[in-house]
Design an enzyme around this catalytic site. Structure first.
Site, mmCIF file in Angstrom:
data_model
loop_
_atom_site.group_PDB
_atom_site.id
_atom_site.type_symbol
_atom_site.label_atom_id
_atom_site.label_comp_id
_atom_site.label_asym_id
_atom_site.label_seq_id
_atom_site.Cartn_x
_atom_site.Cartn_y
_atom_site.Cartn_z
ATOM 1 N N LYS A 55 0.826 -1.205 0.000
ATOM 2 C CA LYS A 55 0.000 0.000 0.000
ATOM 3 C C LYS A 55 0.860 1.255 0.000
ATOM 4 O O LYS A 55 0.555 2.241 -0.687
ATOM 5 C CB LYS A 55 -0.935 -0.023 1.206
ATOM 6 C CG LYS A 55 -2.006 -1.111 1.100
ATOM 7 C CD LYS A 55 -2.694 -1.375 2.421
ATOM 8 C CE LYS A 55 -3.659 -2.549 2.312
ATOM 9 N NZ LYS A 55 -4.234 -2.961 3.605
ATOM 10 N N GLN A 99 -4.344 -1.779 10.023
ATOM 11 C CA GLN A 99 -4.160 -3.069 9.350
ATOM 12 C C GLN A 99 -4.706 -4.210 10.212
ATOM 13 O O GLN A 99 -4.386 -4.334 11.378
ATOM 14 C CB GLN A 99 -2.672 -3.298 9.052
ATOM 15 C CG GLN A 99 -2.373 -4.577 8.303
ATOM 16 C CD GLN A 99 -2.985 -4.595 6.915
ATOM 17 O OE1 GLN A 99 -2.901 -3.626 6.166
ATOM 18 N NE2 GLN A 99 -3.605 -5.716 6.551
ATOM 19 N N ASP A 122 -10.997 3.129 4.729
ATOM 20 C CA ASP A 122 -11.101 1.687 4.528
ATOM 21 C C ASP A 122 -12.507 1.170 4.835
ATOM 22 O O ASP A 122 -12.776 -0.027 4.718
ATOM 23 C CB ASP A 122 -10.071 0.962 5.395
ATOM 24 C CG ASP A 122 -9.751 -0.438 4.887
ATOM 25 O OD1 ASP A 122 -9.924 -0.688 3.679
ATOM 26 O OD2 ASP A 122 -9.328 -1.294 5.690
#
Length: 281
Positions: A55, A99, A122
């Site tokens: 990413k 994450q 996200d």
């Protein structure tokens, strides 16, 4: 591959999205704004480290600032939330990605909920999920958004189709089901306790496999001409469907790798740029 089979090339779709983003990033730079994504990694999970690095590399290629915060395996929920709150208050940060997975001592849901809705690029917060359900989400979950982007890019009809989703996770199975429903598909959600799964899959015009089991979906389950979206990624570059067997029956299918994955990262970058543009308005 048979000439009548459509390979849904996620790498190509992602490249097109990123080309558009590069223009938008340049326009923001002219205003003195650089989109910034903060990625928070807790612990030393090798797969998570790889994802974070991928990413970060994708951000840098587009001129998006990538800030990585790496916290110790022993980090507490309170310590993690304190870091998230600090990033919420940083006006130079436009997106925050925590994450998954986090170490077991951390309340992951509490940590997700600490992320500002304006920086939830996200799509992990409950408010973001609710907005997605109403078709109002600024930042839907990235993998569901990627799936819709692929279908749209290839002009695959959704309205009136029967979509079967295998998987009910809050960041994939559930939100993609709602997004398909909002596009006027008839949606069936299946999971580990579904009875007669093979029969239900056989009714699908569009199948989304997000079960997390390698080569789980069998070709014999697939209806002739179905569109197969494999959102799984397992060890050895294996998806959730038996690719060769499902290819025989499907009219269109995503490969693994090179299908949903690249577009998921592209959607994360898009959401970060979207967030920066909202600040710059």
């Amino acid at each position: 591959m048979n000439s009548d089979k459509l390979l849904l090339d996620g790498t190509r779709v992602a490249h097109q999205i990123q080309q558009d983003l590069a223009i938008r990033v340049s326009q923001l730079a002219a205003k003195g704004i650089q989109p910034c994504l903060v990625t928070i990694l807790v612990g030393d999970d090798p797969s998570s480290e790889t994802y974070v690095r991928m990413k970060g590399n994708a951000c840098r290629r587009l001129g998006i600032q990538s800030r990585r915060i790496h916290l110790a395996q022993t980090t507490t929920t309170e310590e993690l939330i304190a870091v998230i709150h600090e990033m919420n208050q940083d006006s130079y940060v436009h997106g925050i990605l925590l994450q998954h997975p986090v170490p077991p001592q951390i309340d992951e849901r509490a940590a997700f909920e600490a992320i500002s809705i304006h920086k939830d690029v996200d799509g992990v917060t409950m408010l973001g999920f609710a907005q997605n359900a109403f078709g109002e989400a600024s930042f839907p979950s990235c993998t569901p958004a990627a799936i819709l982007a692929i279908l749209d890019d290839y002009q695959i009809p959704i309205e009136g189709k029967h979509a079967v989703v295998i998987g009910r996770s809050p960041i994939l199975g559930k939100p993609v089901s709602l997004m398909l429903l909002n596009r006027n598909a008839t949606v069936t959600i299946c999971h580990s306790r579904t009875v007669g799964l093979d029969h239900i899959v056989g009714l699908a015009d569009i199948l989304v496999a997000a079960v997390g089991k390698p080569a789980f979906v069998q070709g014999s389950w697939i209806k002739e001409g179905a569109v197969v979206i494999d959102a799984g990624y397992n060890s050895g570059n294996i998806g959730d469907v038996d690719y060769e067997a499902c290819l025989t029956k499907s009219s269109a299918i995503t490969p693994v790798p090179g299908g949903v994955g690249p577009v998921t990262i592209a959607m994360l970058l898009k959401h970060t740029v979207d967030a920066a543009e909202k600040v710059g308005q």
